[in-house]
Scaffold this active site. Structure first.
Site, short mmCIF file in Angstrom:
data_model
loop_
_atom_site.label_atom_id
_atom_site.label_comp_id
_atom_site.label_asym_id
_atom_site.label_seq_id
_atom_site.Cartn_x
_atom_site.Cartn_y
_atom_site.Cartn_z
N TYR A 178 1.68 4.35 15.82
CA TYR A 178 0.39 3.68 15.62
C TYR A 178 -0.75 4.62 15.97
O TYR A 178 -1.70 4.80 15.18
CB TYR A 178 0.32 2.41 16.48
CG TYR A 178 -0.95 1.63 16.25
CD1 TYR A 178 -1.05 0.73 15.19
CD2 TYR A 178 -2.06 1.79 17.08
CE1 TYR A 178 -2.22 0.02 14.96
CE2 TYR A 178 -3.23 1.09 16.85
CZ TYR A 178 -3.30 0.21 15.80
OH TYR A 178 -4.46 -0.49 15.56
N SER A 221 -8.88 2.83 14.41
CA SER A 221 -8.73 2.04 15.64
C SER A 221 -9.42 2.80 16.76
O SER A 221 -9.59 4.03 16.68
CB SER A 221 -7.24 1.85 15.96
OG SER A 221 -7.05 1.38 17.28
N VAL A 271 0.82 -1.22 0.00
CA VAL A 271 0.00 0.00 0.00
C VAL A 271 0.85 1.27 0.00
O VAL A 271 0.35 2.36 -0.28
CB VAL A 271 -0.98 0.03 1.19
CG1 VAL A 271 -2.04 -1.05 1.03
CG2 VAL A 271 -0.25 -0.08 2.52
N ASN A 324 -8.01 -1.17 4.52
CA ASN A 324 -7.89 -1.92 5.77
C ASN A 324 -6.46 -2.26 6.16
O ASN A 324 -6.18 -2.50 7.33
CB ASN A 324 -8.71 -3.22 5.62
CG ASN A 324 -8.37 -4.24 6.67
OD1 ASN A 324 -8.80 -4.15 7.81
ND2 ASN A 324 -7.58 -5.25 6.28
#
Length: 276
Positions: free
Chosen positions: A172, A154, A76, A102
């Site tokens: 993250y 998330s 990606v 995703n």
């Protein structure tokens, strides 16, 4: 009659985990699928990533439901490779209607420099989402038949929890917050074309990103079981890890005509974790 009859869905990170579950759920409701995955290692990630065999299994499951599937091994982070996957969808499957961005990574390997870990999280989890939608949006707009884009963020994309000063943890959380930001601005960009953009924001999910030796070694209990990674934010409902199918149910709803007036929304699927 299925909710996605006659539609084509592009899914990144489709070889296993949530991506495979999404592919199976949408195919079960009539969609043809373009399944994209790296299918190879990233040296900075602490656990094994998907393989070509995993992607082939996703394709087998989709075909077993009577739907067409095209697979593409693509990173990606590689905009050209994603553009090629989109061209394949148009050429072989007749167009594109649903985009599920995703693909993502989690725990970084021990010893990776903080700056490298931070960059890799952003490159995959945020820039990868941007690349996916940049490749797909012109097709959706050009077709003139609307569409739905669902991004995977998330629960940690909606809270300040989860960072710890390390490049991996901070990267993250930052990347998942960034995905929510992209969703909101893209919802404005694409609404005039009848294209809806939303986010799904899961808490922990029982996939190989979580259920692997590296995560167990870091967060596991003395008995070898997986403890809650964040003990001070338990879910309201009595569950430690969601199943991929729980997230797929939300994704299928957001991508369907049942949600035709829902856009610009970040939907937590977190058993109430964020309500505390």
């Amino acid at each position: 009659m299925g909710r996605f009859d006659g539609r084509v869905a592009l899914i990144t990170g489709a070889a296993r985990g949530q991506g495979r579950s999404h592919a199976v759920r949408l195919a079960g409701e009539g969609a043809d699928v373009v399944a994209v995955d790296l299918c190879g290692p990233l040296d900075t990630v602490a656990y094994d990533l998907a393989t070509p065999e995993d992607l082939a299994e996703t394709a087998r499951l989709v075909e077993g439901l009577g739907r067409r599937v095209v697979t593409a091994q693509a990173d990606v982070r590689d905009a050209d490779a994603l553009a090629a996957a989109v061209r394949t969808a148009v050429t072989e499957l007749g167009g594109l209607d649903v985009v599920l961005a995703n693909a993502g990574i989690g725990l970084m390997a021990a010893g990776v420099p903080a700056a490298t870990a931070f960059r890799d999280q952003l490159d995959v989890n945020l820039t990868g989402v941007w690349n996916t939608v940049q490749a797909a949006a012109p097709v959706l707009v050009g077709q003139g038949r609307g569409g739905a884009v669902v991004l995977t963020s998330s629960a940690f994309g909606l809270t300040g929890r989860g960072g710890d000063g390390s490049g991996g943890g901070d990267g993250y959380v930052a990347s998942k917050h960034g995905v929510v930001g992209l969703m909101r601005t893209w919802a404005n960009w694409l609404a005039p074309h009848g294209i809806r953009v939303t986010c799904v924001c899961p808490s922990g999910v029982a996939t190989p990103m979580v259920l692997n030796p590296a995560v167990t070694a870091l967060f596991g209990g003395d008995d070898g079981s997986l403890a809650k990674p964040v003990e001070d934010v338990p879910s309201l409902l009595d569950v430690m890890l969601l199943q991929p199918e729980d997230v797929s149910a939300a994704v299928a709803f957001l991508a369907s005509d049942e949600a035709r007036f829902i856009t610009g929304v970040a939907l937590p699927v977190d058993a109430g974790m964020l309500a505390r």
